[in-house]
Design a protein around this motif. Structure first.
Motif, PDB file in Angstrom:
ATOM      1  N   LEU A  47       0.852  -1.182   0.000  1.00 44.36           N
ATOM      2  CA  LEU A  47       0.000   0.000   0.000  1.00 44.36           C
ATOM      3  C   LEU A  47       0.890   1.235   0.000  1.00 44.36           C
ATOM      4  CD1 LEU A  47      -2.655  -1.118   2.651  1.00 44.36           C
ATOM      5  CD2 LEU A  47      -2.704  -1.430   0.179  1.00 44.36           C
ATOM      6  N   ASP A  48       0.878   1.964  -1.104  1.00 42.58           N
ATOM      7  CA  ASP A  48       1.714   3.159  -1.237  1.00 42.58           C
ATOM      8  C   ASP A  48       0.996   4.339  -0.595  1.00 42.58           C
ATOM      9  OD1 ASP A  48       3.729   4.869  -1.993  1.00 42.58           O
ATOM     10  OD2 ASP A  48       2.995   5.144  -4.039  1.00 42.58           O
ATOM     11  N   GLY A  49       1.089   4.428   0.722  1.00 44.73           N
ATOM     12  CA  GLY A  49       0.391   5.450   1.478  1.00 44.73           C
ATOM     13  C   GLY A  49      -0.892   4.900   2.077  1.00 44.73           C
ATOM     14  N   PRO A  50      -1.526   5.656   2.989  1.00 39.89           N
ATOM     15  CA  PRO A  50      -2.766   5.193   3.624  1.00 39.89           C
ATOM     16  C   PRO A  50      -3.851   4.882   2.592  1.00 39.89           C
ATOM     17  CG  PRO A  50      -1.890   7.121   4.749  1.00 39.89           C
ATOM     18  CD  PRO A  50      -1.087   6.968   3.499  1.00 39.89           C
ATOM     19  N   ASN A  51      -4.481   3.736   2.747  1.00 38.70           N
ATOM     20  CA  ASN A  51      -5.502   3.308   1.791  1.00 38.70           C
ATOM     21  C   ASN A  51      -6.469   2.379   2.535  1.00 38.70           C
ATOM     22  OD1 ASN A  51      -6.970   2.283  -0.435  1.00 38.70           O
ATOM     23  ND2 ASN A  51      -5.215   2.597  -1.780  1.00 38.70           N
ATOM     24  N   GLU A  52      -7.360   2.991   3.306  1.00 33.84           N
ATOM     25  CA  GLU A  52      -8.211   2.225   4.217  1.00 33.84           C
ATOM     26  C   GLU A  52      -9.137   1.252   3.485  1.00 33.84           C
ATOM     27  OE1 GLU A  52     -10.278   4.843   6.807  1.00 33.84           O
ATOM     28  OE2 GLU A  52      -8.459   5.729   7.662  1.00 33.84           O
ATOM     29  N   LYS A  53      -9.699   1.695   2.360  1.00 35.28           N
ATOM     30  CA  LYS A  53     -10.657   0.853   1.649  1.00 35.28           C
ATOM     31  C   LYS A  53      -9.986  -0.409   1.106  1.00 35.28           C
ATOM     32  CE  LYS A  53     -14.068   0.950  -2.108  1.00 35.28           C
ATOM     33  NZ  LYS A  53     -14.683   1.790  -3.178  1.00 35.28           N
ATOM     34  N   PHE A  54      -8.853  -0.243   0.421  1.00 38.34           N
ATOM     35  CA  PHE A  54      -8.157  -1.404  -0.137  1.00 38.34           C
ATOM     36  C   PHE A  54      -7.610  -2.275   0.986  1.00 38.34           C
ATOM     37  CE2 PHE A  54      -5.333  -3.901  -2.711  1.00 38.34           C
ATOM     38  CZ  PHE A  54      -5.882  -3.865  -3.978  1.00 38.34           C
ATOM     39  N   ALA A  55      -7.117  -1.642   2.051  1.00 42.11           N
ATOM     40  CA  ALA A  55      -6.573  -2.400   3.180  1.00 42.11           C
ATOM     41  C   ALA A  55      -7.657  -3.260   3.829  1.00 42.11           C
ATOM     42  CB  ALA A  55      -5.979  -1.449   4.215  1.00 42.11           C
ATOM     43  N   ALA A  56      -8.872  -2.719   3.911  1.00 42.02           N
ATOM     44  CA  ALA A  56      -9.981  -3.491   4.495  1.00 42.02           C
ATOM     45  C   ALA A  56     -10.307  -4.694   3.622  1.00 42.02           C
ATOM     46  CB  ALA A  56     -11.208  -2.597   4.645  1.00 42.02           C
ATOM     47  N   GLY A  57     -10.255  -4.509   2.302  1.00 40.24           N
ATOM     48  CA  GLY A  57     -10.501  -5.625   1.392  1.00 40.24           C
ATOM     49  C   GLY A  57      -9.446  -6.712   1.535  1.00 40.24           C
ATOM     50  N   LEU A  58      -8.178  -6.316   1.694  1.00 39.93           N
ATOM     51  CA  LEU A  58      -7.102  -7.288   1.869  1.00 39.93           C
ATOM     52  C   LEU A  58      -7.224  -8.007   3.213  1.00 39.93           C
ATOM     53  CD1 LEU A  58      -4.018  -5.320   0.502  1.00 39.93           C
ATOM     54  CD2 LEU A  58      -5.283  -7.153  -0.634  1.00 39.93           C
ATOM     55  N   LYS A  59      -7.686  -7.288   4.238  1.00 42.92           N
ATOM     56  CA  LYS A  59      -7.863  -7.909   5.545  1.00 42.92           C
ATOM     57  C   LYS A  59      -8.916  -9.004   5.489  1.00 42.92           C
ATOM     58  CE  LYS A  59      -8.739  -6.816  10.403  1.00 42.92           C
ATOM     59  NZ  LYS A  59      -9.030  -5.725  11.383  1.00 42.92           N
ATOM     60  N   ALA A  60      -9.980  -8.745   4.729  1.00 40.23           N
ATOM     61  CA  ALA A  60     -11.030  -9.759   4.570  1.00 40.23           C
ATOM     62  C   ALA A  60     -10.482 -10.984   3.841  1.00 40.23           C
ATOM     63  CB  ALA A  60     -12.216  -9.164   3.815  1.00 40.23           C
ATOM     64  N   LEU A  61      -9.612 -10.761   2.849  1.00 37.86           N
ATOM     65  CA  LEU A  61      -9.012 -11.885   2.125  1.00 37.86           C
ATOM     66  C   LEU A  61      -8.085 -12.681   3.027  1.00 37.86           C
ATOM     67  CD1 LEU A  61      -8.146 -10.133  -1.273  1.00 37.86           C
ATOM     68  CD2 LEU A  61      -9.922 -11.841  -0.890  1.00 37.86           C
ATOM     69  N   SER A  62      -7.348 -11.979   3.882  1.00 37.86           N
ATOM     70  CA  SER A  62      -6.393 -12.650   4.766  1.00 37.86           C
ATOM     71  C   SER A  62      -7.083 -13.550   5.776  1.00 37.86           C
ATOM     72  CB  SER A  62      -5.556 -11.605   5.514  1.00 37.86           C
ATOM     73  OG  SER A  62      -4.844 -10.802   4.597  1.00 37.86           O
ATOM     74  N   ALA A  63      -8.360 -13.279   6.019  1.00 33.27           N
ATOM     75  CA  ALA A  63      -9.097 -14.097   6.977  1.00 33.27           C
ATOM     76  C   ALA A  63      -9.449 -15.466   6.408  1.00 33.27           C
ATOM     77  CB  ALA A  63     -10.376 -13.366   7.404  1.00 33.27           C
ATOM     78  N   GLY A  64      -9.317 -15.629   5.096  1.00 31.70           N
ATOM     79  CA  GLY A  64      -9.623 -16.904   4.458  1.00 31.70           C
ATOM     80  C   GLY A  64      -8.427 -17.833   4.438  1.00 31.70           C
ATOM     81  N   PRO A  65      -8.523 -18.929   3.674  1.00 35.02           N
ATOM     82  CA  PRO A  65      -7.436 -19.911   3.631  1.00 35.02           C
ATOM     83  C   PRO A  65      -6.208 -19.420   2.862  1.00 35.02           C
ATOM     84  CG  PRO A  65      -9.169 -20.492   2.077  1.00 35.02           C
ATOM     85  CD  PRO A  65      -9.689 -19.347   2.883  1.00 35.02           C
ATOM     86  N   GLN A  66      -6.388 -18.434   1.981  1.00 32.24           N
ATOM     87  CA  GLN A  66      -5.272 -17.936   1.210  1.00 32.24           C
ATOM     88  C   GLN A  66      -4.309 -17.125   2.084  1.00 32.24           C
ATOM     89  OE1 GLN A  66      -8.455 -17.467   0.097  1.00 32.24           O
ATOM     90  NE2 GLN A  66      -8.984 -15.419   0.805  1.00 32.24           N
ATOM     91  N   ARG A  67      -3.044 -17.155   1.748  1.00 28.07           N
ATOM     92  CA  ARG A  67      -2.016 -16.456   2.513  1.00 28.07           C
ATOM     93  C   ARG A  67      -1.453 -15.324   1.664  1.00 28.07           C
ATOM     94  NH1 ARG A  67      -0.533 -18.948   7.008  1.00 28.07           N
ATOM     95  NH2 ARG A  67       1.387 -17.737   7.093  1.00 28.07           N
ATOM     96  N   ILE A  68      -1.549 -14.108   2.165  1.00 27.39           N
ATOM     97  CA  ILE A  68      -0.996 -12.957   1.472  1.00 27.39           C
ATOM     98  C   ILE A  68      -0.230 -12.103   2.476  1.00 27.39           C
ATOM     99  CG2 ILE A  68      -2.811 -12.901  -0.279  1.00 27.39           C
ATOM    100  CD1 ILE A  68      -4.072 -10.600   1.215  1.00 27.39           C
ATOM    101  N   THR A  69       0.709 -11.332   1.971  1.00 29.27           N
ATOM    102  CA  THR A  69       1.474 -10.395   2.785  1.00 29.27           C
ATOM    103  C   THR A  69       1.086  -8.981   2.400  1.00 29.27           C
ATOM    104  OG1 THR A  69       3.346 -11.925   2.962  1.00 29.27           O
ATOM    105  CG2 THR A  69       3.787  -9.596   3.398  1.00 29.27           C
ATOM    106  N   VAL A  70       0.834  -8.136   3.384  1.00 28.16           N
ATOM    107  CA  VAL A  70       0.470  -6.741   3.135  1.00 28.16           C
ATOM    108  C   VAL A  70       1.535  -5.848   3.759  1.00 28.16           C
ATOM    109  CG1 VAL A  70      -1.248  -4.921   3.428  1.00 28.16           C
ATOM    110  CG2 VAL A  70      -1.978  -7.306   3.122  1.00 28.16           C
ATOM    111  N   VAL A  71       2.114  -4.973   2.945  1.00 26.17           N
ATOM    112  CA  VAL A  71       3.101  -3.996   3.414  1.00 26.17           C
ATOM    113  C   VAL A  71       2.471  -2.612   3.281  1.00 26.17           C
ATOM    114  CG1 VAL A  71       5.394  -3.016   3.071  1.00 26.17           C
ATOM    115  CG2 VAL A  71       5.015  -5.456   2.663  1.00 26.17           C
ATOM    116  N   SER A  72       2.473  -1.841   4.347  1.00 24.82           N
ATOM    117  CA  SER A  72       1.865  -0.507   4.334  1.00 24.82           C
ATOM    118  C   SER A  72       2.946   0.555   4.499  1.00 24.82           C
ATOM    119  CB  SER A  72       0.833  -0.372   5.462  1.00 24.82           C
ATOM    120  OG  SER A  72      -0.216  -1.305   5.289  1.00 24.82           O
TER     121      SER A  72
END
Length: 243
Positions: A47-72
Motif C-alpha cells: 500500500l503506497d500510502g494510507p488506503n483504508e478501503k483497499f486495506a480493508a478488502g485485503l484484511k477480509a481476504l487474509s481471513a480466508g485460507p489464502q495467505r498474502i502479505t500486506v506492506v503498508s
C-alpha cells in the motif's frame, strides 16, 4: 497457494497506488494466473500510502485460507519505492510485478514467466492493444523519445506486468517513477531483456487525458534515465558537453 513451510518459487508484488480495482476481484484473477504456473508462490501487496478501503478488502481476504502479505507505507513514495518495499519481503527467485488494476489477462502469466528461460527480465506488451488515436500518438511519442535518448526500442513501458530474476532488483535500486524504466536500467547492467506479447485485459481502459504534470514528470524522467545511463560514472562529460 503455497504452504508456509514450502519454498517459494515465484513472488508476486502488487504496488497499490491511487488507481486500483476491487481487491477481491483482483486477487481472484491474479491467483488463477499464478495457479496456472504450477509452482509455489506468494502474493505481496504494498500500500503506497494510507488506503483504508483497499486495506480493508485485503484484511477480509487474509481471513480466508489464502495467505498474502500486506506492506503498508506511511505515505506516498511512488510505485518504484513500493516495488522495492515488496521485494524486501519477497522470497522467490522469480519476481512478478502486476498493477493494482487490470492491464493484462492474468492467464498469460505462464507465458511471461516462461520467457525467463531465455532472458533475465520479461516485460509485457499488450497486444492487440485497445485505445483511441490520441492514446496511440501519446504512446508513440513517449517510446520514440526514449529511443532517441537511450537507443533502446520498447513498445509498452507503461504496462506494469513484468517477470524477472531476483538478481535484477538486487543490482538496481528503484525510486520515484523509475519503475517504467526498469528495462533501460537493467540493460545498462548487462541483463538480457525481452518484450513479450500478451493479451490485454478487457477491463483495461483509461478515458481522457492525464494531468499536465504527469506528462511533464514523464519527460523529466526520460532525461533523468538518460543521465543515469550515459553519465553516472563520468558526470564531467555531461557538464563538459554543456560547456
Amino acid at each position: 497457494m503455497n504452504d508456509q513451510a514450502d519454498p517459494v518459487d515465484v513472488s508476486l508484488i502488487v504496488p497499490v497506488g491511487r488507481r486500483q480495482a476491487d481487491p477481491a476481484q483482483l486477487f481472484a484473477e491474479y491467483r488463477a494466473g499464478l495457479d496456472a504456473l504450477g509452482c509455489h508462490y506468494e502474493m505481496i501487496f504494498v500500500l503506497d500510502g494510507p488506503n483504508e478501503k483497499f486495506a480493508a478488502g485485503l484484511k477480509a481476504l487474509s481471513a480466508g485460507p489464502q495467505r498474502i502479505t500486506v506492506v503498508s507505507l506511511t505515505r506516498v513514495f511512488g510505485e518504484a519505492t513500493a516495488i522495492m518495499a515488496g521485494f524486501e519481503q519477497a522470497k522467490g527467485q522469480v519476481i512478478v510485478t502486476l498493477p493494482a488494476y487490470f492491464q493484462v489477462d492474468a492467464m498469460e502469466l505462464p507465458k511471461l514467466v516462461g520467457a525467463l528461460d531465455k532472458c533475465d527480465l520479461a516485460i509485457a506488451h499488450r497486444w492487440p492493444r485497445a485505445g483511441g488515436v490520441f492514446e496511440r500518438l501519446r504512446r508513440g511519442a513517449f517510446h520514440g523519445l526514449l529511443k532517441a535518448v537511450t537507443g533502446l526500442r520498447f513498445r509498452d513501458l507503461g504496462c506494469g506486468a513484468r517477470a524477472l530474476d531476483r538478481r535484477v532488483l538486487e543490482e538496481i535500486q528503484l525510486y520515484g517513477d523509475q519503475h517504467r524504466f526498469l528495462p533501460v536500467l537493467a540493460d545498462r547492467k548487462g541483463f538480457k531483456i525481452a518484450e513479450i506479447d500478451v493479451r490485454q485485459s478487457p477491463k483495461d481502459h483509461h478515458e481522457g487525458f492525464y494531468e499536465p504534470r504527469v506528462y511533464t514528470r514523464g519527460l523529466l524522467d526520460i532525461f533523468t534515465v538518460f543521465f543515469l545511463v550515459r553519465f553516472t560514472k563520468k558526470p564531467l562529460r555531461f557538464f563538459g558537453m554543456i560547456g
